[in-house]
Design a protein around this motif. Structure first.
Motif, PDB file in Angstrom:
ATOM      1  N   SER A  50     -13.636  24.156  -3.324  1.00 17.39           N
ATOM      2  CA  SER A  50     -15.054  23.761  -3.287  1.00 17.39           C
ATOM      3  C   SER A  50     -15.247  22.257  -3.427  1.00 17.39           C
ATOM      4  CB  SER A  50     -15.808  24.474  -4.412  1.00 17.39           C
ATOM      5  OG  SER A  50     -15.275  24.065  -5.657  1.00 17.39           O
ATOM      6  N   GLY A  51     -14.205  21.537  -3.767  1.00 17.60           N
ATOM      7  CA  GLY A  51     -14.358  20.081  -3.888  1.00 17.60           C
ATOM      8  C   GLY A  51     -13.010  19.413  -3.828  1.00 17.60           C
ATOM      9  N   ALA A  52     -13.008  18.152  -3.374  1.00 15.47           N
ATOM     10  CA  ALA A  52     -11.727  17.435  -3.304  1.00 15.47           C
ATOM     11  C   ALA A  52     -11.960  15.952  -3.556  1.00 15.47           C
ATOM     12  CB  ALA A  52     -11.101  17.632  -1.929  1.00 15.47           C
ATOM     13  N   GLN A  53     -11.018  15.325  -4.282  1.00 13.21           N
ATOM     14  CA  GLN A  53     -11.130  13.869  -4.391  1.00 13.21           C
ATOM     15  C   GLN A  53      -9.753  13.257  -4.582  1.00 13.21           C
ATOM     16  OE1 GLN A  53     -12.991  14.350  -8.478  1.00 13.21           O
ATOM     17  NE2 GLN A  53     -13.232  12.156  -8.115  1.00 13.21           N
ATOM     18  N   VAL A  54      -9.642  12.034  -4.076  1.00 18.56           N
ATOM     19  CA  VAL A  54      -8.369  11.327  -4.190  1.00 18.56           C
ATOM     20  C   VAL A  54      -8.450  10.439  -5.420  1.00 18.56           C
ATOM     21  CG1 VAL A  54      -6.809   9.704  -3.075  1.00 18.56           C
ATOM     22  CG2 VAL A  54      -8.095  11.350  -1.699  1.00 18.56           C
ATOM     23  N   THR A  55      -7.450  10.471  -6.255  1.00 16.60           N
ATOM     24  CA  THR A  55      -7.489   9.607  -7.431  1.00 16.60           C
ATOM     25  C   THR A  55      -6.302   8.661  -7.450  1.00 16.60           C
ATOM     26  OG1 THR A  55      -6.195  11.083  -8.783  1.00 16.60           O
ATOM     27  CG2 THR A  55      -8.589  11.378  -8.860  1.00 16.60           C
ATOM     28  N   LYS A  72       0.835  -1.206   0.000  1.00 16.44           N
ATOM     29  CA  LYS A  72       0.000   0.000   0.000  1.00 16.44           C
ATOM     30  C   LYS A  72       0.859   1.240   0.000  1.00 16.44           C
ATOM     31  CE  LYS A  72      -4.408  -1.180   2.087  1.00 16.44           C
ATOM     32  NZ  LYS A  72      -5.114  -1.223   3.392  1.00 16.44           N
ATOM     33  N   ALA A  73       1.967   1.174   0.740  1.00 12.84           N
ATOM     34  CA  ALA A  73       2.878   2.313   0.770  1.00 12.84           C
ATOM     35  C   ALA A  73       3.380   2.585  -0.629  1.00 12.84           C
ATOM     36  CB  ALA A  73       4.050   2.020   1.706  1.00 12.84           C
ATOM     37  N   GLN A  74       3.650   1.477  -1.347  1.00 10.42           N
ATOM     38  CA  GLN A  74       4.076   1.609  -2.728  1.00 10.42           C
ATOM     39  C   GLN A  74       2.945   2.241  -3.552  1.00 10.42           C
ATOM     40  OE1 GLN A  74       5.753  -2.135  -3.654  1.00 10.42           O
ATOM     41  NE2 GLN A  74       6.513  -1.481  -5.647  1.00 10.42           N
ATOM     42  N   ALA A  75       1.724   1.856  -3.183  1.00 10.39           N
ATOM     43  CA  ALA A  75       0.575   2.384  -3.900  1.00 10.39           C
ATOM     44  C   ALA A  75       0.452   3.888  -3.707  1.00 10.39           C
ATOM     45  CB  ALA A  75      -0.693   1.685  -3.429  1.00 10.39           C
ATOM     46  N   ASN A  76       0.878   4.345  -2.554  1.00 10.50           N
ATOM     47  CA  ASN A  76       0.798   5.772  -2.234  1.00 10.50           C
ATOM     48  C   ASN A  76       1.524   6.641  -3.240  1.00 10.50           C
ATOM     49  OD1 ASN A  76      -0.857   6.556  -0.297  1.00 10.50           O
ATOM     50  ND2 ASN A  76       0.642   6.536   1.371  1.00 10.50           N
ATOM     51  N   VAL A  77       2.603   6.099  -3.820  1.00 11.05           N
ATOM     52  CA  VAL A  77       3.373   6.847  -4.804  1.00 11.05           C
ATOM     53  C   VAL A  77       2.459   7.430  -5.869  1.00 11.05           C
ATOM     54  CG1 VAL A  77       5.184   6.659  -6.536  1.00 11.05           C
ATOM     55  CG2 VAL A  77       5.309   5.299  -4.431  1.00 11.05           C
ATOM     56  N   GLU A  78       1.495   6.678  -6.194  1.00 10.73           N
ATOM     57  CA  GLU A  78       0.651   7.053  -7.307  1.00 10.73           C
ATOM     58  C   GLU A  78      -0.502   7.957  -6.892  1.00 10.73           C
ATOM     59  OE1 GLU A  78       1.521   5.406 -10.284  1.00 10.73           O
ATOM     60  OE2 GLU A  78       3.188   4.780  -9.005  1.00 10.73           O
ATOM     61  N   ARG A  79      -0.734   8.029  -5.617  1.00 10.94           N
ATOM     62  CA  ARG A  79      -1.959   8.678  -5.189  1.00 10.94           C
ATOM     63  C   ARG A  79      -1.845  10.199  -5.226  1.00 10.94           C
ATOM     64  NH1 ARG A  79      -4.777   5.954  -0.156  1.00 10.94           N
ATOM     65  NH2 ARG A  79      -4.735   4.261  -1.648  1.00 10.94           N
ATOM     66  N   SER A  80      -2.898  10.867  -5.646  1.00 15.30           N
ATOM     67  CA  SER A  80      -2.863  12.324  -5.629  1.00 15.30           C
ATOM     68  C   SER A  80      -4.232  12.886  -5.279  1.00 15.30           C
ATOM     69  CB  SER A  80      -2.387  12.860  -6.977  1.00 15.30           C
ATOM     70  OG  SER A  80      -3.029  12.166  -8.010  1.00 15.30           O
ATOM     71  N   LEU A  81      -4.167  14.147  -4.853  1.00 17.32           N
ATOM     72  CA  LEU A  81      -5.382  14.823  -4.427  1.00 17.32           C
ATOM     73  C   LEU A  81      -5.778  15.809  -5.521  1.00 17.32           C
ATOM     74  CD1 LEU A  81      -7.218  15.122  -1.909  1.00 17.32           C
ATOM     75  CD2 LEU A  81      -5.711  16.977  -1.181  1.00 17.32           C
ATOM     76  N   VAL A  83     -13.747  27.883 -11.948  1.00 19.35           N
ATOM     77  CA  VAL A  83     -13.323  26.740 -11.131  1.00 19.35           C
ATOM     78  C   VAL A  83     -12.134  26.073 -11.815  1.00 19.35           C
ATOM     79  CG1 VAL A  83     -14.003  24.526 -10.133  1.00 19.35           C
ATOM     80  CG2 VAL A  83     -15.671  26.383 -10.317  1.00 19.35           C
ATOM     81  N   GLU A  84     -11.076  25.936 -11.036  1.00 20.15           N
ATOM     82  CA  GLU A  84      -9.851  25.392 -11.609  1.00 20.15           C
ATOM     83  C   GLU A  84      -9.499  24.104 -10.865  1.00 20.15           C
ATOM     84  OE1 GLU A  84      -5.415  27.113 -11.841  1.00 20.15           O
ATOM     85  OE2 GLU A  84      -7.017  28.592 -12.071  1.00 20.15           O
ATOM     86  N   GLN A  85      -9.007  23.098 -11.602  1.00 15.49           N
ATOM     87  CA  GLN A  85      -8.610  21.843 -10.929  1.00 15.49           C
ATOM     88  C   GLN A  85      -7.110  21.811 -10.713  1.00 15.49           C
ATOM     89  OE1 GLN A  85     -10.161  18.288 -12.772  1.00 15.49           O
ATOM     90  NE2 GLN A  85     -11.924  18.415 -11.400  1.00 15.49           N
ATOM     91  N   VAL A  86      -6.733  21.506  -9.461  1.00 11.88           N
ATOM     92  CA  VAL A  86      -5.309  21.436  -9.126  1.00 11.88           C
ATOM     93  C   VAL A  86      -5.002  20.036  -8.599  1.00 11.88           C
ATOM     94  CG1 VAL A  86      -3.449  22.432  -7.734  1.00 11.88           C
ATOM     95  CG2 VAL A  86      -5.369  23.868  -8.503  1.00 11.88           C
ATOM     96  N   THR A  87      -3.962  19.417  -9.148  1.00 12.15           N
ATOM     97  CA  THR A  87      -3.601  18.056  -8.723  1.00 12.15           C
ATOM     98  C   THR A  87      -2.336  18.095  -7.871  1.00 12.15           C
ATOM     99  OG1 THR A  87      -4.518  17.221 -10.769  1.00 12.15           O
ATOM    100  CG2 THR A  87      -3.073  15.733  -9.536  1.00 12.15           C
ATOM    101  N   ILE A  88      -2.424  17.502  -6.689  1.00 15.20           N
ATOM    102  CA  ILE A  88      -1.270  17.493  -5.786  1.00 15.20           C
ATOM    103  C   ILE A  88      -0.892  16.051  -5.461  1.00 15.20           C
ATOM    104  CG2 ILE A  88      -0.395  18.187  -3.516  1.00 15.20           C
ATOM    105  CD1 ILE A  88      -2.569  20.372  -3.553  1.00 15.20           C
ATOM    106  N   PRO A  89       0.308  15.595  -5.843  1.00 16.61           N
ATOM    107  CA  PRO A  89       0.724  14.229  -5.486  1.00 16.61           C
ATOM    108  C   PRO A  89       0.819  14.093  -3.970  1.00 16.61           C
ATOM    109  CG  PRO A  89       2.261  15.241  -7.039  1.00 16.61           C
ATOM    110  CD  PRO A  89       1.338  16.328  -6.562  1.00 16.61           C
ATOM    111  N   LEU A  90       0.371  12.955  -3.435  1.00 14.04           N
ATOM    112  CA  LEU A  90       0.349  12.798  -1.976  1.00 14.04           C
ATOM    113  C   LEU A  90       1.636  12.215  -1.416  1.00 14.04           C
ATOM    114  CD1 LEU A  90      -3.293  11.611  -1.305  1.00 14.04           C
ATOM    115  CD2 LEU A  90      -2.251  13.801  -0.738  1.00 14.04           C
ATOM    116  N   SER A  91       2.502  11.769  -2.296  1.00 10.58           N
ATOM    117  CA  SER A  91       3.691  11.075  -1.802  1.00 10.58           C
ATOM    118  C   SER A  91       4.826  12.045  -1.454  1.00 10.58           C
ATOM    119  CB  SER A  91       4.165  10.095  -2.851  1.00 10.58           C
ATOM    120  OG  SER A  91       4.302  10.797  -4.074  1.00 10.58           O
ATOM    121  N   GLY A  92       4.865  13.158  -2.141  1.00  6.79           N
ATOM    122  CA  GLY A  92       5.977  14.089  -1.950  1.00  6.79           C
ATOM    123  C   GLY A  92       6.038  14.636  -0.533  1.00  6.79           C
TER     124      GLY A  92
END
Lengths: 271, 268, 327
Positions: free
Chosen positions: C305-310, C253-262, C279-288
């Motif tokens: 106004s909204g957030a999702q993990v992809t 899962k930790a390895q999986a985190n590399v890929e995860r972003s908000l 409305v602008e979409q901003v992607t932030i990697p969660l691993s950094g």
């Protein structure tokens, strides 16, 4: 309608070919069927000789013809034995039958392809070798006349059609009773006797033989076999063929009628 | 042994309970095979009645012998149904299910796949034996019943061993469903008539390789006080149990090899 | 019995375990005369290829692999149904293929696609037959039956036949049947196949409590990754007969985190009117390690106004791992 009929020939042939190949791939089945077939041919040949030795009014049919009849009867019975009743019964019970009905080819026709494919393969790969071995080592004789030789094939095919149409009627019962394996098992016991493959009708006690001639079963084996050995000859041959064809048409039509009703019921009840 | 018997009884109980849920199938299966046996016999009866006997054997005697082989076949069909249809069980992965349990295949399969339709041939066979004995009564001696018990069990073991040999092909992923069928069919047709009607070669074959003649023909000589009229003289008349043991030794050997081979080959 | 095995180290040890199959190439090629008398070409498939691993008692190990990866073969080797081509697997110190009966006495098996119960007789009757197959004595059986009935919540289901049960109830029945003889190893092959989400959750919870309360070791093969995520501590990834990964789910899962972003939806004024926003979409990697700084940055730009993990689910990383391994 016409369009429909022409277009179902190709799939029919494809189904026939598929099942012929399926049968041929089973080498152990084929080799063991040949071995058991030869054993039965030997058994029957000597049995009839033993019977002919017993004290009894001499039969009108000479022993070599009788042996030929008995061996042919045995291989024809084996060739006509297929598992389609058990198979279709299984599909009806599990509901998989829906796939067969949804296909744009008539179910009765596609099952006929299944039946013919299996039967042709068994005839070529099992019956012919057994007959060839019998012709070399036993009293097995060639057809009685040129006409007999020419008519035997068509008569055999008509017999197979009658056999199929009866099998089809049995498996239609599976729409009503979930399990028709018992009827098929019983039929496997009847078949050699009713079709005349084991005992020619002329050896049956008076009334019984005549009564059985009125049934469709003798069309399966008795008719082609007695043509082959020359017991049925001359104009009688054509009468016999006509009777076979008549039975095939009547029974196939009956099957088609009840199949339609069965499907209808199925589509209302949803299986 | 106690738990073994208890296990077989539990299997029988559950098998019957399950079969009785579908009364039509239950009755249909039994009646189907019952009729099969009766009609098979009828073919022989018609012929023998017409010709007045085969090689000095009377109608009643022949029916009596055929009845015995039907009882034996009935037992094979109900108790060893699983082995008759072994190809199916291998293909459907039942073998794996049996092998993950701490019991041998031959302990589990008979009970687990018990099939009531075998009662058909058993009933038909008993009827034929009674009918045959009524026309041609065997010698009523004190050993009649024990000898019959020995004969019937020997015949079961003989036919079981042959079935196991054919069924073992399934372990090699070979299609052989029709082979078990033709084994059974050939057996009943050959058993329908006295072995002495056949040629020497066939007699040798059904004495040594496929010892069907031991299922009823040889041992019935003693019941009818006949001398051997076959190829092998009088010793074979007493040898059914020995033939059964020999057949089983071979059959079980082939079966064991098949399981070993299956475990070495298996399916994906 | 169970205490013993936990005291004596790993319950399963595989040493260079290898299993090959000889399979026929083009099975329907039947030769010139259709009889297939010509020699058939054979091909060797390495279903299991040189595996080394150990499984500790009272743990749950998930077996993940694509179709044909060798999962079923491995399970059959462990249960002694198949004999290894080379190498060995020891279950409780014994080779299953040599000591099949002793070994399987301590194993319970559930195949999700198959049933070990008699379809149309009451469950309790099936259980009674299984009791005799495994020679469980009457007293132990009664006790076991009681505790399993409570644990698996089978109370009023025992007098019913499997065909009268829902799929979820039936799977519980299967698990009960496979545990009756008190095995210390439970093998589950696709136990949740076809179940709805509620039934799945229930089965997972029950298996978990089996491990914790009964100390059973579980090997779980499933295509349902979330089964493995929720039940197992460790996992073995099989690919073409070899181990691709072996270790804890956490590490995977930790390895999986590399890929995860908000992915954040940020509302920003255009500066032309108070109601005028884009409305602008901003992607932030969660691993950094600068996630917090970037979040603060975004917050200063406008209203979130909204957030999702992809991305980054276990399923995604597995798919990537298998994909890489194939190429």
């Amino acid at each position: 309608m016409i369009h429909n009929r022409t277009s179902s020939l190709a799939p029919f042939l494809a189904i026939t070919q598929l099942h012929a190949r399926r049968t041929l791939v089973a080498r152990v089945d084929i080799l063991s069927n040949i071995a058991f077939g030869v054993l039965l041919a030997y058994g029957l040949a000597f049995l009839w000789q033993a019977l002919y030795r017993a004290e009894f009014v001499p039969p009108t049919v000479p022993i070599d013809r009788m042996v030929t009849y008995a061996i042919l009867g045995s291989v024809v019975t084996t060739s006509l034995q297929t598992g389609i009743v058990y198979y279709a019964n299984w599909r009806i019970r599990t509901g998989d039958i829906i796939f067969d009905i949804l296909r744009p080819i008539n179910w009765q026709v596609s099952l006929l392809g299944d039946f013919f494919g299996t039967v042709i393969a068994q005839f070529v790969a099992v019956a012919l070798p057994v007959v060839a071995i019998s012709a070399v080592f036993l009293d097995f004789r060639p057809p009685a006349s040129t006409v007999a030789a020419l008519v035997f094939g068509p008569s055999l095919i008509l017999g197979a059609l009658v056999s199929y149409s009866i099998v089809f009627l049995i498996l239609l019962l599976a729409f009503r009773y979930t399990q028709v394996g018992g009827i098929e098992s019983a039929m496997r016991g009847f078949r050699p006797l009713l079709t005349g493959a084991l005992v020619p009708l002329w050896f049956l006690p008076g009334g019984v033989g005549t009564a059985m001639e009125q049934l469709p079963f003798p069309a399966i084996a008795f008719t082609p076999l007695s043509i082959y050995i020359g017991e049925t000859e001359g104009a009688d041959i054509w009468v016999a063929l006509a009777r076979q064809a008549g039975w095939a048409v009547v029974l196939l039509a009956t099957g088609a009628y009840f199949a339609r009703r069965g499907m209808h019921k199925l589509s209302i009840q949803g299986g | 042994m106690g738990t073994y018997l208890a296990l077989q009884m539990a299997y029988l109980h559950i098998g019957l309970k399950s079969a009785l849920q579908y009364r039509v199938n239950f009755v249909g299966g039994v009646l189907g095979l019952l009729t099969h046996s009766l009609f098979a016999a009828l073919g022989g009866i018609v012929l023998i009645d017409r010709f007045g006997g085969v090689e000095g054997w009377e109608l009643g005697q022949i029916v009596f012998m055929f009845g015995l082989t039907r009882i034996q076949t009935g037992v094979i069909y109900s108790v060893f149904r699983g082995i008759v249809g072994w190809e199916f069980y291998v293909q459907e992965g039942f073998v794996d299910r049996y092998l993950v349990r701490p019991r041998g295949l031959l302990t589990q399969v008979p009970g687990a796949e018990f099939d009531v339709s075998g009662f058909g041939p058993m009933i038909a066979g008993a009827g034929l034996v009674a009918f045959g004995a009524a026309i041609s009564p065997p010698n009523l001696t004190w050993w009649l019943v024990p000898w019959l018990a020995v004969v019937i069990s020997s015949g079961i073991v003989i036919q079981l061993s042959l079935t196991m040999i054919v069924a073992s092909f399934a372990f090699y992923n070979v299609q052989m469903g029709a082979a078990t069928n033709s084994l059974e069919r050939t057996a009943w047709q050959m058993n329908l008539f006295p072995a002495s009607a056949y040629s020497a070669g066939v007699q040798a074959l059904i004495t040594v390789a496929l010892p069907w003649a031991f299922m009823a023909f040889y041992p019935a000589h003693l019941l009818y006080g006949r001398d051997s009229d076959g190829l092998f003289g009088s010793p074979v008349l007493y040898l059914s149990p020995v033939a059964a043991m020999a057949a089983f030794a071979v059959g079980y050997g082939v079966w064991r090899r098949g399981i070993r081979k299956y475990q070495g080959m298996g399916g994906m | 019995m169970r205490e013993d095995s936990s005291a004596t180290g790993p319950i399963i040890v595989a040493n260079q375990l290898t299993r090959h199959y000889k399979v026929q190439k083009n099975a329907l090629k039947t030769g010139r005369f259709g009889l297939g008398l010509v020699r058939r070409e054979m091909e060797i498939v390495k279903a299991i290829d040189d595996l080394n691993f150990t499984i500790e008692p009272a743990t749950a190990v998930g077996l993940i692999g694509l179709n044909g990866a060798g999962k079923s073969t491995l399970l059959k080797l462990i249960t002694g149904v198949l004999v290894p081509t080379s190498g060995e697997v020891l279950v409780g110190g014994l080779q299953p293929s040599e000591h099949r009966k002793e070994v399987v006495r301590n194993i319970g098996v559930v195949f999700g696609h198959r049933s070990q119960l008699w379809w149309d007789v009451p469950l309790i009757d099936s259980l009674n037959v299984l009791r005799l197959i495994y020679s469980v004595d009457e007293k132990d059986y009664k006790q076991r039956l009681q505790s399993l009935t409570d644990l698996l919540e089978m109370g009023d289901l025992l007098p019913r036949a499997p065909r009268q049960l829902s799929l979820g109830q039936r799977v519980r029945g299967e698990i009960m049947a496979s545990l009756l003889h008190g095995p210390n190893l439970l093998i589950l092959d696709e136990p949740t196949v076809g179940l709805d989400i509620i039934a799945k959750a229930k089965i997972r919870r029950l298996i978990r409590s089996l491990i914790e309360e009964e100390g059973v070791t579980v090997i779980l093969a499933s295509h349902e990754v979330s089964d493995i995520e929720e039940i197992c501590e460790r996992t073995i990834l099989l690919h073409e007969g070899r181990i691709l990964y072996e270790g804890t789910i956490e590490a995977l899962k930790a390895q999986a985190n590399v890929e995860r972003s908000l992915v954040l939806d940020v509302e920003r004024g255009t500066g032309q009117g108070s109601d005028d926003v884009v409305v602008e979409q901003v992607t932030i990697p969660l691993s950094g390690n600068d996630t917090a700084r970037r979040l603060a940055e975004v917050a200063s730009l406008g209203t979130v106004s909204g957030a999702q993990v992809t991305g980054g689910s276990l399923e995604v990383i597995l798919a990537r791992l298998f994909d890489e391994a194939t190429n």
